[in-house]
Scaffold this motif. Structure first.
Motif, PDB file in Angstrom:
ATOM      1  N   ILE A 129      -6.126  63.601 -79.943  1.00 32.51           N
ATOM      2  CA  ILE A 129      -5.527  62.271 -80.034  1.00 32.51           C
ATOM      3  C   ILE A 129      -6.430  61.332 -80.828  1.00 32.51           C
ATOM      4  O   ILE A 129      -5.969  60.456 -81.568  1.00 32.51           O
ATOM      5  CB  ILE A 129      -5.235  61.704 -78.633  1.00 32.51           C
ATOM      6  CG1 ILE A 129      -4.231  62.603 -77.903  1.00 32.51           C
ATOM      7  CG2 ILE A 129      -4.670  60.274 -78.712  1.00 32.51           C
ATOM      8  CD1 ILE A 129      -4.055  62.251 -76.434  1.00 32.51           C
ATOM      9  N   ASN A 130      -7.740  61.525 -80.684  1.00 30.07           N
ATOM     10  CA  ASN A 130      -8.694  60.692 -81.438  1.00 30.07           C
ATOM     11  C   ASN A 130      -8.502  60.836 -82.950  1.00 30.07           C
ATOM     12  O   ASN A 130      -8.876  59.945 -83.713  1.00 30.07           O
ATOM     13  CB  ASN A 130     -10.132  61.058 -81.076  1.00 30.07           C
ATOM     14  CG  ASN A 130     -10.571  60.471 -79.740  1.00 30.07           C
ATOM     15  OD1 ASN A 130      -9.934  59.571 -79.202  1.00 30.07           O
ATOM     16  ND2 ASN A 130     -11.669  60.994 -79.192  1.00 30.07           N
ATOM     17  N   ARG A 131      -7.926  61.964 -83.376  1.00 30.10           N
ATOM     18  CA  ARG A 131      -7.710  62.206 -84.817  1.00 30.10           C
ATOM     19  C   ARG A 131      -6.435  61.536 -85.317  1.00 30.10           C
ATOM     20  O   ARG A 131      -6.036  61.728 -86.458  1.00 30.10           O
ATOM     21  CB  ARG A 131      -7.649  63.714 -85.097  1.00 30.10           C
ATOM     22  CG  ARG A 131      -8.935  64.447 -84.861  1.00 30.10           C
ATOM     23  CD  ARG A 131      -8.920  65.838 -85.526  1.00 30.10           C
ATOM     24  NE  ARG A 131      -8.008  66.778 -84.887  1.00 30.10           N
ATOM     25  CZ  ARG A 131      -8.345  67.578 -83.862  1.00 30.10           C
ATOM     26  NH1 ARG A 131      -9.579  67.535 -83.374  1.00 30.10           N
ATOM     27  NH2 ARG A 131      -7.459  68.417 -83.340  1.00 30.10           N
ATOM     28  N   SER A 132      -5.783  60.764 -84.473  1.00 28.12           N
ATOM     29  CA  SER A 132      -4.549  60.053 -84.823  1.00 28.12           C
ATOM     30  C   SER A 132      -3.505  61.005 -85.403  1.00 28.12           C
ATOM     31  O   SER A 132      -3.036  60.846 -86.528  1.00 28.12           O
ATOM     32  CB  SER A 132      -4.876  58.951 -85.839  1.00 28.12           C
ATOM     33  OG  SER A 132      -3.789  58.044 -85.938  1.00 28.12           O
ATOM     34  N   PRO A 133      -3.109  61.998 -84.606  1.00 26.56           N
ATOM     35  CA  PRO A 133      -2.203  63.029 -85.133  1.00 26.56           C
ATOM     36  C   PRO A 133      -0.786  62.495 -85.298  1.00 26.56           C
ATOM     37  O   PRO A 133      -0.409  61.486 -84.705  1.00 26.56           O
ATOM     38  CB  PRO A 133      -2.237  64.092 -84.030  1.00 26.56           C
ATOM     39  CG  PRO A 133      -2.465  63.309 -82.774  1.00 26.56           C
ATOM     40  CD  PRO A 133      -3.366  62.174 -83.163  1.00 26.56           C
ATOM     41  N   ASP A 144     -11.462  57.314 -78.681  1.00 30.00           N
ATOM     42  CA  ASP A 144     -11.697  56.528 -79.899  1.00 30.00           C
ATOM     43  C   ASP A 144     -10.512  55.591 -80.085  1.00 30.00           C
ATOM     44  O   ASP A 144      -9.440  55.996 -80.544  1.00 30.00           O
ATOM     45  CB  ASP A 144     -11.822  57.484 -81.103  1.00 30.00           C
ATOM     46  CG  ASP A 144     -12.085  56.734 -82.393  1.00 30.00           C
ATOM     47  OD1 ASP A 144     -12.281  57.398 -83.422  1.00 30.00           O
ATOM     48  OD2 ASP A 144     -12.086  55.477 -82.383  1.00 30.00           O
ATOM     49  N   PHE A 145     -10.706  54.330 -79.774  1.00 28.56           N
ATOM     50  CA  PHE A 145      -9.593  53.383 -79.812  1.00 28.56           C
ATOM     51  C   PHE A 145      -9.156  53.028 -81.231  1.00 28.56           C
ATOM     52  O   PHE A 145      -8.195  52.298 -81.423  1.00 28.56           O
ATOM     53  CB  PHE A 145      -9.942  52.119 -79.024  1.00 28.56           C
ATOM     54  CG  PHE A 145     -10.008  52.367 -77.545  1.00 28.56           C
ATOM     55  CD1 PHE A 145     -11.245  52.546 -76.926  1.00 28.56           C
ATOM     56  CD2 PHE A 145      -8.867  52.458 -76.776  1.00 28.56           C
ATOM     57  CE1 PHE A 145     -11.318  52.794 -75.560  1.00 28.56           C
ATOM     58  CE2 PHE A 145      -8.938  52.693 -75.412  1.00 28.56           C
ATOM     59  CZ  PHE A 145     -10.159  52.866 -74.796  1.00 28.56           C
ATOM     60  N   ASP A 146      -9.884  53.534 -82.214  1.00 27.42           N
ATOM     61  CA  ASP A 146      -9.403  53.361 -83.591  1.00 27.42           C
ATOM     62  C   ASP A 146      -8.160  54.200 -83.856  1.00 27.42           C
ATOM     63  O   ASP A 146      -7.407  53.927 -84.793  1.00 27.42           O
ATOM     64  CB  ASP A 146     -10.502  53.761 -84.595  1.00 27.42           C
ATOM     65  CG  ASP A 146     -11.557  52.678 -84.700  1.00 27.42           C
ATOM     66  OD1 ASP A 146     -12.682  52.990 -85.167  1.00 27.42           O
ATOM     67  OD2 ASP A 146     -11.269  51.523 -84.318  1.00 27.42           O
ATOM     68  N   SER A 147      -7.972  55.235 -83.070  1.00 25.40           N
ATOM     69  CA  SER A 147      -6.772  56.063 -83.243  1.00 25.40           C
ATOM     70  C   SER A 147      -5.574  55.308 -82.702  1.00 25.40           C
ATOM     71  O   SER A 147      -5.536  54.952 -81.522  1.00 25.40           O
ATOM     72  CB  SER A 147      -6.932  57.382 -82.498  1.00 25.40           C
ATOM     73  OG  SER A 147      -5.682  58.014 -82.378  1.00 25.40           O
ATOM     74  N   ASP A 148      -4.576  55.067 -83.591  1.00 17.89           N
ATOM     75  CA  ASP A 148      -3.419  54.277 -83.143  1.00 17.89           C
ATOM     76  C   ASP A 148      -2.544  55.029 -82.141  1.00 17.89           C
ATOM     77  O   ASP A 148      -1.679  54.431 -81.510  1.00 17.89           O
ATOM     78  CB  ASP A 148      -2.591  53.789 -84.336  1.00 17.89           C
ATOM     79  CG  ASP A 148      -2.204  54.899 -85.280  1.00 17.89           C
ATOM     80  OD1 ASP A 148      -1.674  54.610 -86.365  1.00 17.89           O
ATOM     81  OD2 ASP A 148      -2.452  56.078 -84.937  1.00 17.89           O
ATOM     82  N   ALA A 149      -2.788  56.319 -81.966  1.00 17.78           N
ATOM     83  CA  ALA A 149      -1.997  57.051 -80.967  1.00 17.78           C
ATOM     84  C   ALA A 149      -2.280  56.535 -79.553  1.00 17.78           C
ATOM     85  O   ALA A 149      -1.414  56.588 -78.680  1.00 17.78           O
ATOM     86  CB  ALA A 149      -2.303  58.542 -81.056  1.00 17.78           C
ATOM     87  N   TRP A 150      -3.493  56.011 -79.317  1.00 16.47           N
ATOM     88  CA  TRP A 150      -3.814  55.529 -77.970  1.00 16.47           C
ATOM     89  C   TRP A 150      -3.027  54.266 -77.614  1.00 16.47           C
ATOM     90  O   TRP A 150      -2.847  53.953 -76.436  1.00 16.47           O
ATOM     91  CB  TRP A 150      -5.320  55.268 -77.833  1.00 16.47           C
ATOM     92  CG  TRP A 150      -6.147  56.529 -77.854  1.00 16.47           C
ATOM     93  CD1 TRP A 150      -6.987  56.953 -78.821  1.00 16.47           C
ATOM     94  CD2 TRP A 150      -6.178  57.541 -76.829  1.00 16.47           C
ATOM     95  NE1 TRP A 150      -7.548  58.160 -78.491  1.00 16.47           N
ATOM     96  CE2 TRP A 150      -7.072  58.538 -77.262  1.00 16.47           C
ATOM     97  CE3 TRP A 150      -5.545  57.699 -75.587  1.00 16.47           C
ATOM     98  CZ2 TRP A 150      -7.354  59.674 -76.509  1.00 16.47           C
ATOM     99  CZ3 TRP A 150      -5.823  58.831 -74.839  1.00 16.47           C
ATOM    100  CH2 TRP A 150      -6.721  59.813 -75.302  1.00 16.47           C
TER     101      TRP A 150
END
Lengths: 215, 645
Positions: free
Chosen positions: B141-145, B47-53
């Motif tokens: 990671i998708n959860r933007s931890p 999920d590229f909305d997660s800024d962690a990526w």
């Protein structure tokens, strides 16, 4: 610089030996007097002036402890009970820090006054003189010339010196790079005095090597 | 920015999952795809909305073939972000020695577990090896931890995985590297945004490196007060509170905090000095050394981050102190005029004291006061002060400190006992030297000819500091188990006062330190003869009423790895590598010989040393010739036998 001319300006180097020396700091809580492990300019100069009084002539001196076997310059503590003679009672016992079996080198700035100091002499330095502390035996061992400009080094001070530009110049401190400040007591006539800002040991300076810790 | 998460993929064993190509012998034929480059078509989907990526897909090329896939992803999903730039720079700055061209010289089978230089322990490869684990990580990671979420979820894996798996270089934990990368990224981003714009390639980013600056500073915080009585111990707690407060306030800058030392990074020298001002204004001494550096060669500058530790110390003064101070000067700090008398002025402020007593306290010299001078209702309270306190002249800061000190009730109950003051310290300069030796030794086990000069880099020091702080906590617990809470005053994290039932208990404390070092830092107990240990142990033993700062001077100025002062007797100095041997010599099997030598030494030290040459003392002669001097052994023997000397 002391304008009185003298050949080969520099320092008179003496060896100092003392059985007991109390370079006393201010008494703490009326019960403990710590002892310094460095010389202070004010104490040395004051003691030498008392030994060789002269109302007009200048005198500059510094010193450093030198090791001489495992028991030299050994810090000790003793307890003594001072007596308040006005009230005729003993007051709280006082613990005194002191150095035993002292070996040191003293450097007296050479001028036409100090050059006449004897090769050997006694003088009293520090606190607790009336109790037998501070009797120092001085023996002249050399004359040390002022260093060549290229021999002036950067290093840490091994002595406490008033932060007075005239004194710093006389002793050969060219530059104070990183000071560590403290205060030294300067007595005035009439039994009073004041505390003057000073450069303490470990101040980083560019100076005559005799003033610096040996690396 | 979550830059700390940039290497989270290193916690996965990609080869075990079949996602890293290998030959028939199982040798990888491509680099580890720990940037999730093989997961772009995965289920669960990224999920590229997660800024962690963003920090994970920071590179231009994330697939073989140099197709700039990463660059494309950034342009598609994060077109306006500079986060990938900060992550890249932070990663470079925080990486260990050998990243880049030098890494290629370390060609052997990878070792994924971290090797700990000071324990000699090789961690096993604990990377996650199942598809379920990978799926779970992607969902995580998708959860933007946050970084804290990731620390909690993957716990010890961060510490067990080496930052780089190159054999010989696998000595830094991924945790230390990740935390440091996050801090560097944060600091660089503060004043460097003007040099960058979104969408830059890595080559374009590198072209701006000469403009980037960072200042690394090493601070040492001390106090002017020279604690004399136990009521002044509070200065240690006050300093600790200030250090804790400043390291929390500057959490983005602080990369190391141990004892009274802080290592921190700043965008500029001015910012570093603002930190110093903050400490100075709270009344403490701050010594500092710092290095401002730029990144003309960012890879070459990793070692230079420790250049700050090679500078000379300087003391910070907001302005020079006053040229003179009129009498009286403060007895405690000796840096200010004394306005107050303690305890008279303190007692005169108390509402519970009568006005008559207040007047007496203000007008009469303390030494001339007697309890009978005071009104009856004040006498019990004031007579206690008169009995226990002497007059002191204090400046406002020291007066305030004394007013806010906590009464140390335990020590008051230790009358008649001996006490041992114990201090542990870590010297960062010696640590760097020792780690360099250990690192060189370790690399030589793989490569007999070292490729190039090896430098210690900061993440390694960061790992050591954390282990050292753990060791301090363990040492405290060990002391509590033996001496009970009632028998210990913990003055600071690294300073204790311990009640001794008898002096021989001091030997137990030394035993505990030896055990701690053997269990936690065994390699430090085996170093070469000319290398001092970075961890020092100092102990000072006396009757309980001895002036505290006599102990403090001994503890702080010790010149040996293990230094034991018995006040008015002497100081025993022991190199750490010989501590176990010396303690073994002191045990009961040899005490008769030592006892006899001690008795002889009471008459004549010279005679005792001559007796040493007697064949009966073979064991002792060996230890004295090589490991410890006669005076030290004698002092320890006296301690063991509960004697003064």
């Amino acid at each position: 610089m002391d304008k009185t001319s003298v050949e080969n300006p520099g320092f008179l180097k003496y060896h100092l030996k003392a059985d007991l020396l109390c370079l006393g700091e201010r008494i703490r809580g009326s019960v403990f007097r710590p002892c310094l492990d460095v010389f202070t300019y004010t104490a040395l100069v004051g003691a030498l002036k008392a030994r060789f009084p002269h109302p007009c002539r200048k005198l500059h001196a510094v010193g450093r402890f030198i090791p001489n076997g495992p028991g030299s310059n050994k810090p000790e503590i003793m307890i003594f009970s001072p007596r308040d003679r006005s009230r005729e009672i003993s007051v709280t016992p006082l613990e005194i820090g002191y150095l035993a079996n002292v070996n040191a080198e003293i450097f007296i700035l050479k001028n036409d006054f100090t050059v006449k100091f004897p090769d050997e002499f006694l003088f009293r330095l520090g606190a607790m003189k009336s109790k037998g502390f501070g009797q120092c035996y001085m023996t002249r061992i050399a004359e040390v010339s002022l260093p060549h400009p290229k021999d002036v080094k950067k290093g840490k001070l091994n002595v406490r010196i008033p932060d007075d530009q005239q004194i710093l110049n006389e002793l050969g401190i060219q530059e104070v790079i990183s000071p560590i400040y403290g205060y030294l007591f300067q007595p005035k006539t009439g039994g009073t005095g004041r505390y003057i800002r000073a450069l303490f040991q470990d101040s980083y300076v560019k100076a005559n090597p005799i003033l610096l810790n040996e690396e | 920015m979550k830059v700390e998460l940039h290497d989270i993929g290193k916690l996965i064993d990609w080869k075990a999952l079949g996602l890293q190509n290998a030959n028939n012998s199982g040798q990888p034929t491509e680099g580890e795809p720990h940037d999730f480059e093989k997961c772009l078509q995965w289920d669960p989907a990224i999920d590229f909305d997660s800024d962690a990526w963003q920090v994970i897909f920071r590179k231009d090329d994330i697939e073989a073939g140099n197709n700039r896939r990463g660059l494309q992803l950034r342009r598609d999903y994060w077109p306006d972000s500079l986060t990938y730039i900060w992550a890249s720079i932070g990663d470079e700055l925080a990486s260990g020695w050998g990243r880049g061209a030098k890494e290629r010289e370390f060609q052997q089978n990878p070792i994924f577990g971290r090797y700990c230089l000071w324990t000699g322990v090789q961690n096993q490869d604990t990377r996650l090896k199942t598809k379920e684990a990978l799926d779970e990580m992607i969902r995580f990671i998708n959860r933007s931890p946050s970084w804290e979420d990731a620390e909690h979820k993957y716990g010890d894996l961060w510490f067990q995985r080496a930052e780089t798996a190159r054999p010989g270089l696998n000595i830094t934990s991924l945790h230390a590297h990740s935390v440091l990368a996050g801090k560097f990224a944060g600091i660089i981003s503060l004043n460097s945004a003007k040099y960058f714009s979104p969408g830059l390639t890595w080559d374009e980013i590198k072209s701006q490196f000469p403009k980037l600056k960072i200042t690394v500073a090493h601070f040492r915080i001390d106090f002017y007060q020279r604690p004399f009585r136990v009521s002044e111990w509070n200065i240690f707690a006050q300093r600790r509170a200030v250090l804790d407060g400043m390291s929390a306030e500057f959490i983005k800058n602080v990369i190391g905090y141990v004892g009274n030392q802080i290592i921190a990074i700043f965008p500029s020298k001015l910012d570093a000095m603002n930190f110093a001002v903050g400490i100075c204004e709270k009344g403490f001494i701050i010594d500092y050394r710092l290095k401002e550096t730029d990144y003309s060669d960012i890879k070459g500058h990793k070692g230079h981050l420790l250049e700050a530790l090679k500078q000379d110390w300087q003391r910070y003064y907001k302005e020079p102190p006053a040229e003179e101070i009129s009498l009286p000067i403060c007895e405690v700090c000796q840096m200010s005029h004394a306005h107050y008398h303690w305890p008279a002025d303190h007692l005169a402020k108390m509402s519970s004291v009568t006005d008559r007593s207040k007047q007496l306290l203000k007008e009469t010299s303390w030494r001339d006061l007697d309890a009978s001078n005071f009104p009856p209702q004040d006498q019990p309270f004031l007579s206690e002060w008169l009995d226990e306190s002497s007059d002191e002249e204090l400046c406002p800061a020291c007066f305030h400190l004394r007013e806010n000190s906590q009464r140390l009730r335990k020590l008051a109950q230790w009358k008649g006992f001996d006490v041992a003051w114990v201090y542990l310290s870590l010297d960062l300069d010696r640590l760097t030297s020792v780690l360099q030796c250990l690192q060189t030794e370790y690399i030589k086990t793989f490569f007999s000819d070292l490729p190039a000069k090896i430098e210690v880099t900061y993440p390694l020091i960061g790992d050591f500091i954390e282990d050292y702080k753990e060791a301090l906590r363990e040492f405290n617990n060990i002391l509590l188990r033996q001496f009970d809470d009632a028998g210990i005053e913990q003055v600071d994290d690294d300073l204790w006062c311990i009640r001794l039932e008898n002096r021989s208990k001091a030997i137990d404390i030394i035993d505990h330190f030896r055990d701690l070092m053997v269990s936690r830092f065994p390699k430090l107990t085996q170093t070469a003869h000319d290398v001092r240990s970075p961890i020092s142990f100092s102990m000072s033993v006396s009757q309980h009423k001895y002036p505290f700062f006599v102990h403090l001077r001994c503890l702080k100025e010790a010149t040996a790895d293990v230094s034991i002062q018995v006040v008015n007797v002497g100081v025993a100095n022991i190199p750490l590598r010989f501590l176990a041997d010396v303690l073994q010599t002191l045990d009961h099997g040899r005490s008769t010989a030592l006892h006899r030598l001690r008795e002889i030494a009471r008459t004549s030290r010279t005679l005792a040393e001559l007796e040493m040459r007697n064949n009966k003392f073979d064991d002792l002669r060996d230890i004295l010739q090589r490991k410890v001097d006669f005076q030290s052994l004698l002092i320890l023997t006296n301690l063991m036998e509960d004697q003064d000397g």
